[in-house]
Enzyme design. Structure first.
Site, short mmCIF file in Angstrom:
data_model
loop_
_atom_site.label_atom_id
_atom_site.label_comp_id
_atom_site.label_asym_id
_atom_site.label_seq_id
_atom_site.Cartn_x
_atom_site.Cartn_y
_atom_site.Cartn_z
N TYR A 18 0.83 -1.21 0.00
CA TYR A 18 0.00 0.00 0.00
C TYR A 18 0.86 1.26 0.00
O TYR A 18 0.74 2.10 0.89
CB TYR A 18 -0.93 0.01 1.23
CG TYR A 18 -2.00 -1.04 1.15
CD1 TYR A 18 -3.17 -0.80 0.43
CD2 TYR A 18 -1.85 -2.27 1.78
CE1 TYR A 18 -4.15 -1.77 0.33
CE2 TYR A 18 -2.83 -3.25 1.68
CZ TYR A 18 -3.98 -2.99 0.96
OH TYR A 18 -4.95 -3.94 0.86
N TYR A 146 -12.10 -7.72 6.89
CA TYR A 146 -10.96 -7.76 5.95
C TYR A 146 -10.59 -9.22 5.71
O TYR A 146 -10.42 -9.98 6.66
CB TYR A 146 -9.75 -7.00 6.51
CG TYR A 146 -8.55 -7.12 5.60
CD1 TYR A 146 -8.46 -6.33 4.45
CD2 TYR A 146 -7.55 -8.05 5.85
CE1 TYR A 146 -7.38 -6.47 3.58
CE2 TYR A 146 -6.48 -8.19 4.98
CZ TYR A 146 -6.40 -7.41 3.85
OH TYR A 146 -5.34 -7.54 2.98
N1 PLP Z 1 -7.82 -12.59 6.36
C1 PLP Z 1 -7.51 -11.92 7.48
C2 PLP Z 1 -8.46 -11.95 8.63
C3 PLP Z 1 -6.33 -11.18 7.57
O1 PLP Z 1 -6.05 -10.49 8.68
C4 PLP Z 1 -5.45 -11.19 6.46
C5 PLP Z 1 -4.21 -10.38 6.49
O2 PLP Z 1 -4.04 -9.48 7.27
C6 PLP Z 1 -5.79 -11.93 5.32
C7 PLP Z 1 -6.99 -12.61 5.29
C8 PLP Z 1 -4.89 -11.96 4.11
O3 PLP Z 1 -3.75 -12.71 4.40
P1 PLP Z 1 -2.41 -12.52 3.51
O4 PLP Z 1 -1.95 -11.12 3.78
O5 PLP Z 1 -1.49 -13.58 4.02
O6 PLP Z 1 -2.80 -12.74 2.10
#
Ligand code: PLP
Length: 433
Positions: A18, A146
């Protein structure tokens, strides 16, 4: 390469998460890391309050994790997973099935958290295609959620603070409900469930699955919500014939005080996503688990296979270090460590509740969040935090810590003191405007 050259070449050639390549955002070069300390190339040492985006629960450069990788390296670094298997993957899958909530039986190993979410969404969609209910292809997710940065994952992130406005044309149609309430530890009322109940009642014939981060909404807001909500959501999904996907990528492996956050509500999701702390922060690896029923239904369908198979699936180095990380975690007193971190964070951040720059302070497990009244100016605040000898990475209005579980009380106090000083610094800046 000296520090100046390293930073200059970074700015010339690299793109960070980002980030804007035209803005000279504060950047710090790390030479090495051990335990809870990062050593910068200029010799400064920082106490790490981030566990490298919540992964490095055992700290850095751990002898047991280093050993697991080097031992596996001597055998093979990688081998394709199509038609071949190996002990590190088999051992890991068996252990994940054993420690996750009962009813999750099959493991798909994925490359990253976002990919494990993509796989979960595909599993849910393929399940309903296999059941000859092809209209059930949309997802229901929650505001301030998220789930990752890939296209499918983006499509179930918060539609306002996520990236929908940029990519809305390519994200497909999903449903969004109000962020889960009430706060952790408070009982839900009918009003808390009204939105999700209405949406499921009206649209369940189009919905494949509900996807939610259990108990803690992480990168979308750092919110902690009631276990009651999650329990009722499980019930609502069953009543409406909709699958439940729990995204425990951030919460899994002890962060909230339970091994998995679903345990706070005593529920089993139909599909579970794991990542981050799975390898103790050493390598990128994630997993999507599902019930035998889902696996068998997809396998009996016309297509007959789950349509996913990445090149580096089940990487032996990553699986070996994940097994070693599980040994460390499960043979440690992690519950006591996390509970001690929670108590200390609660006590030491309490004075910030009355701070004029602060809207709210909340703690749960090894997570301490200071919600500010205004978004952080990272250009100013990041160097200030580093000057305090700690590493924190605030986002939006959230100044927070999710330290390694092995952090000592003294190190944690340095982090909370830095958080308090950071709030003072932010308040002084607001006052000077
Ligand atoms: N799902 C959740 C709840 C997360 O906190 C994150 C990353 O912060 C992700 C998915 C995505 O994971 P990655 O960054 O390993 O792709």
């Amino acid at each position: 390469m000296n520090t100046e050259t390293l930073i200059a070449k970074d700015r010339q050639f690299l793109w960070h998460p980002y980030s804007n390549t035209n803005a000279n955002n504060p950047l710090f070069a790390v030479a090495s890391a051990k335990g809870c300390r990062l050593t910068l190339t200029d010799g400064r040492e920082l106490i790490d309050g981030m566990a490298s985006w919540w992964c490095a629960v055992h700290g850095y450069n751990h002898p047991a994790l280093n050993h697991a990788i080097t031992e596996q390296l001597a055998k093979m670094a990688h081998v394709m997973f199509g038609g071949l298997t190996h002990a590190p993957a088999v051992t890991l899958a068996e252990r994940l099935v054993a420690i996750t909530p009962t009813g999750l039986d099959k493991v798909f190993l994925a490359d990253s958290g976002s990919v494990s979410v993509e796989v979960a969404l595909k599993m849910a969609r393929q399940y309903w295609l296999a059941k000859k209910q092809p209209d059930k292809q949309s997802m229901l997710s929650f505001k301030q959620g998220y789930h990752g940065d890939t296209t499918g994952a983006m499509s179930v992130c918060d539609p306002d603070n996520g990236m929908h406005h940029l990519f809305s044309g390519s994200l497909g149609h999903n449903y969004f409900c109000a962020a889960p309430t009430p706060a952790f530890g408070v009982s839900t009322t009918e009003a808390d469930l009204a939105d999700v109940k209405d949406t499921l009642t009206q649209h369940h014939t189009n919905i494949a699955a509900v996807i939610i981060e259990p108990i803690v909404q992480g990168a979308g807001g750092m919110r902690f919500y009631s276990a009651d909500f999650l329990r009722s959501l499980r019930q609502l999904c069953d009543e409406h014939n909709v699958l439940l996907i729990a995204d425990e990528i951030a919460t899994g492996f002890g962060r909230t005080g339970k091994l998995f956050a679903c345990e706070h509500a005593g529920i089993t999701p139909d599909i579970l996503c794991l990542g981050k702390a799975l390898t103790g922060g050493y390598m990128t690896l994630a997993a999507t688990l599902c019930s035998n029923h889902i696996a068998e239904t997809i396998s009996r369908s016309e297509v007959g296979v789950l349509m996913h198979g990445p090149t580096f699936m089940g990487n032996p180095l990553a699986c070996a270090v994940a097994n070693a990380s599980l040994d460390l975690l499960l043979n440690s007193a992690w519950q006591q460590q996390v509970s001690a971190i929670e108590k200390q964070l609660t006590a030491e951040l309490a004075p910030l509740q009355n701070h004029s720059a602060v809207a709210e302070v909340r703690t749960l497990g090894a997570i301490g969040v200071v919600e500010l009244k205004e978004p952080v100016n990272m250009q100013q605040v990041q160097p200030f935090i580093v000057e305090q000898g700690v590493w924190l990475r605030p986002f939006g209005k959230r100044l927070y810590t999710m330290p390694p579980f092995i952090i000592t009380p003294n190190e944690l106090t340095k982090i909370t003191q830095a958080m308090i000083k950071t709030c003072d610094f932010i308040q002084a800046d607001i006052a000077a405007r």
